[in-house]
Write an enzyme that holds these catalytic residues in place. Structure first.
Site, PDB file in Angstrom:
ATOM      1  N   LYS A  54       0.813  -1.219   0.000  1.00 46.09           N
ATOM      2  CA  LYS A  54       0.000   0.000   0.000  1.00 46.09           C
ATOM      3  C   LYS A  54       0.849   1.273   0.000  1.00 46.09           C
ATOM      4  O   LYS A  54       0.333   2.356  -0.248  1.00 46.09           O
ATOM      5  CB  LYS A  54      -0.965  -0.020   1.173  1.00 46.09           C
ATOM      6  CG  LYS A  54      -2.021  -1.108   1.022  1.00 46.09           C
ATOM      7  CD  LYS A  54      -3.029  -1.074   2.161  1.00 46.09           C
ATOM      8  CE  LYS A  54      -4.158  -2.050   1.905  1.00 46.09           C
ATOM      9  NZ  LYS A  54      -3.752  -3.450   2.156  1.00 46.09           N
TER      10      LYS A  54
HETATM   11  C1  PLP Z   1      -4.497  -4.504   1.662  1.00 47.57           C
HETATM   12  C2  PLP Z   1      -3.791  -5.791   1.590  1.00 47.57           C
HETATM   13  C3  PLP Z   1      -4.245  -6.837   0.759  1.00 47.57           C
HETATM   14  C4  PLP Z   1      -5.519  -6.743  -0.049  1.00 47.57           C
HETATM   15  O1  PLP Z   1      -5.430  -5.839  -1.109  1.00 47.57           O
HETATM   16  P1  PLP Z   1      -6.752  -5.335  -1.859  1.00 47.57           P
HETATM   17  O2  PLP Z   1      -6.285  -4.348  -2.855  1.00 47.57           O
HETATM   18  O3  PLP Z   1      -7.608  -4.703  -0.788  1.00 47.57           O
HETATM   19  O4  PLP Z   1      -7.414  -6.508  -2.448  1.00 47.57           O
HETATM   20  C5  PLP Z   1      -3.494  -7.995   0.700  1.00 47.57           C
HETATM   21  N1  PLP Z   1      -2.386  -8.154   1.447  1.00 47.57           N
HETATM   22  C6  PLP Z   1      -1.928  -7.175   2.250  1.00 47.57           C
HETATM   23  C7  PLP Z   1      -0.719  -7.435   3.055  1.00 47.57           C
HETATM   24  C8  PLP Z   1      -2.609  -5.967   2.362  1.00 47.57           C
HETATM   25  O5  PLP Z   1      -2.164  -5.011   3.176  1.00 47.57           O
END
Ligand code: PLP
Length: 430
Positions: free
Chosen positions: A107
């Site tokens: 993210k």
């Molecule tokens: C947010 C997150 C996900 C999921 O991603 P999406 O885009 O919401 O499907 C998967 N793994 C980790 C470690 C995350 O932080």
């Protein structure tokens, strides 16, 4: 570039407005009016481009002329100040490591890009903007780090008390400056409800400009397209079919992958891998989309019962179940299977996967089974250190803290405890 609301009851707006608003006034998600594929020779020659150049090519049509080229390139340069290695852990099975950023989860890229876009749009104004965000763990840290010190932006993060990991809590409560953490007595869903209520509360929105920083926001969602192209660039053999398995919660990341395919990146198939929250696997089986209450698992960033980006995926596939089915498979795995996969990967490949990456691996293996001439990439979305309490007992090994974590782990937590919406409102209005 103009964006429209997928609920079709709000005006079409610019990239800038879509970023500032986050969600459309009719509660719809924004989607670009036009998607233009890049020329085939861009992909044929992708190894000649730097990551920053690739990113610029992929995103420039969506930003349009709202950020001049030199400024957009600078934003991208600053956003992508770390690596995205592709590691072959078994023959034709690759891990794309998206955890080398400051908070060690994928993210970071979206949060850093969005923060810099907002900062650019706000550069001549004195208007304060408040980013209000609920987190089940990783979003909070990435947003806190991405927005730290950004002028004109206050950040308020709500997180469920006792339900995020130690590392995650430190990442979102120790930075200070323009970042405020609110520790909520309740679950992630409670945090999310409070945020949604605040967005609809006129007493608040009359006084301040609120925006969201989850993958609903186009400036957080679209930069995730970069990963898929970075992986492609690193693949030695580009002749074999390429598939991606994406551990999915709100389905923003996978939906960005589907956008890169729209832009011409040769991806043969997508696997949406998830935990017990099996709304999408059920949908792919039955054709009925039925949201459910979220179930708590060890891959908690995917504990989502009604994935917000699924509507964008349906749009990309022209709302046709048949068309979508050609490109997407989706599987659900239990916590037991996830732990088994972490152990197997460690024993057989000497590689440590976090629980989300392990779910991605499982999805990939399930799809590859009995199919040939395919190479598969799973996204490793977080560093295992972020889920220490789960990973260490499984592999029976201590995971060392990387420098990014050392920086925050001994810092003092500062968070205000709140129990209900009234307290959030009072905090925002004071
Ligand atoms: C947010 C997150 C996900 C999921 O991603 P999406 O885009 O919401 O499907 C998967 N793994 C980790 C470690 C995350 O932080």
């Amino acid at each position: 570039m103009k964006f429209y609301s997928l609920n079709h009851k709000a005006p079409n707006i610019s990239f800038q407005k879509a970023v500032v608003n986050g969600i459309a006034p009719d509660r719809g998600l924004y989607f670009p009016e036009i998607i233009t594929p890049l020329p085939a020779n861009f992909y044929q020659n992708i190894e000649d481009y730097s990551n920053q150049e690739i990113a610029h090519e992929l995103i420039k049509q969506f930003v349009g002329d709202e950020i001049p080229e030199t400024d957009l390139k600078k934003i991208i340069e600053e956003t992508l100040s770390f690596d995205f290695p592709l590691i072959e852990i078994e023959k034709d099975v690759f891990s794309l490591e998206l955890f080398h950023g400051p908070t060690m989860a994928f993210k970071d890229v979206g949060a850093r890009f969005m923060a810099r876009c907002l900062s650019y749009f706000n550069k001549n104004k004195t208007n304060e903007l408040t980013v209000l965000v609920a987190t089940s763990g990783d979003t909070g840290g990435a947003v806190a780090s991405g927005f730290l010190g950004v002028k004109g932006v206050q950040v308020v993060i709500l997180y469920p008390s006792g339900k995020v990991s130690t590392v995650q809590e430190k990442q979102l409560t120790t930075l200070g400056k323009n970042i405020k953490a609110l520790e909520v007595t309740g679950t992630f869903d409670d945090c999310q409800d409070m945020v949604k209520t605040a967005f609809l509360d006129k007493e608040i929105t009359d006084k301040m400009q609120l925006t969201s920083a989850n993958s609903i926001n186009v400036a957080r969602w679209l930069p995730q397209m970069f990963y898929f192209a970075f992986a492609y660039k690193q693949l030695k053999n580009k002749e074999k079919n390429i598939i991606f398995s994406i551990p999915s919660g709100n389905y923003g990341n996978i939906c960005a992958g589907m956008m890169t395919k729209q832009l011409g990146l040769p991806i043969a198939h997508f696997v949406a891998a998830t935990n017990a929250n099996r709304v999408v696997p059920n949908y792919m089986e039955t054709g009925n989309y039925e949201p459910m209450k979220s179930i708590q698992t060890i891959s908690n960033a995917m504990d989502v019962g009604d994935p917000s980006n699924f509507i964008r995926i349906q749009k990309i596939y022209k709302n046709s179940f048949k068309v979508l089915k050609k490109d997407l498979s989706s599987y659900s795995f239990t916590d037991y299977e996830t732990r088994e996969a972490m152990l197997k990967i460690h024993n057989e490949s000497n590689y440590i996967a976090d629980p989300h990456g392990a779910v991605g691996y499982l999805g990939l293996k399930k799809y590859l089974n009995n199919r040939s001439n395919i190479q598969g990439i799973f996204l490793e979305t977080a560093h295992p250190v972020k889920f220490l309490d789960i990973v260490e007992p499984v592999i029976n090994k201590t995971i060392e803290f990387p420098p990014q974590i050392m920086q925050v782990i001994d810092k003092k937590k500062v968070a205000l405890s709140i129990d209900n919406y009234e307290q959030l409102k009072e905090f925002l209005l004071k």
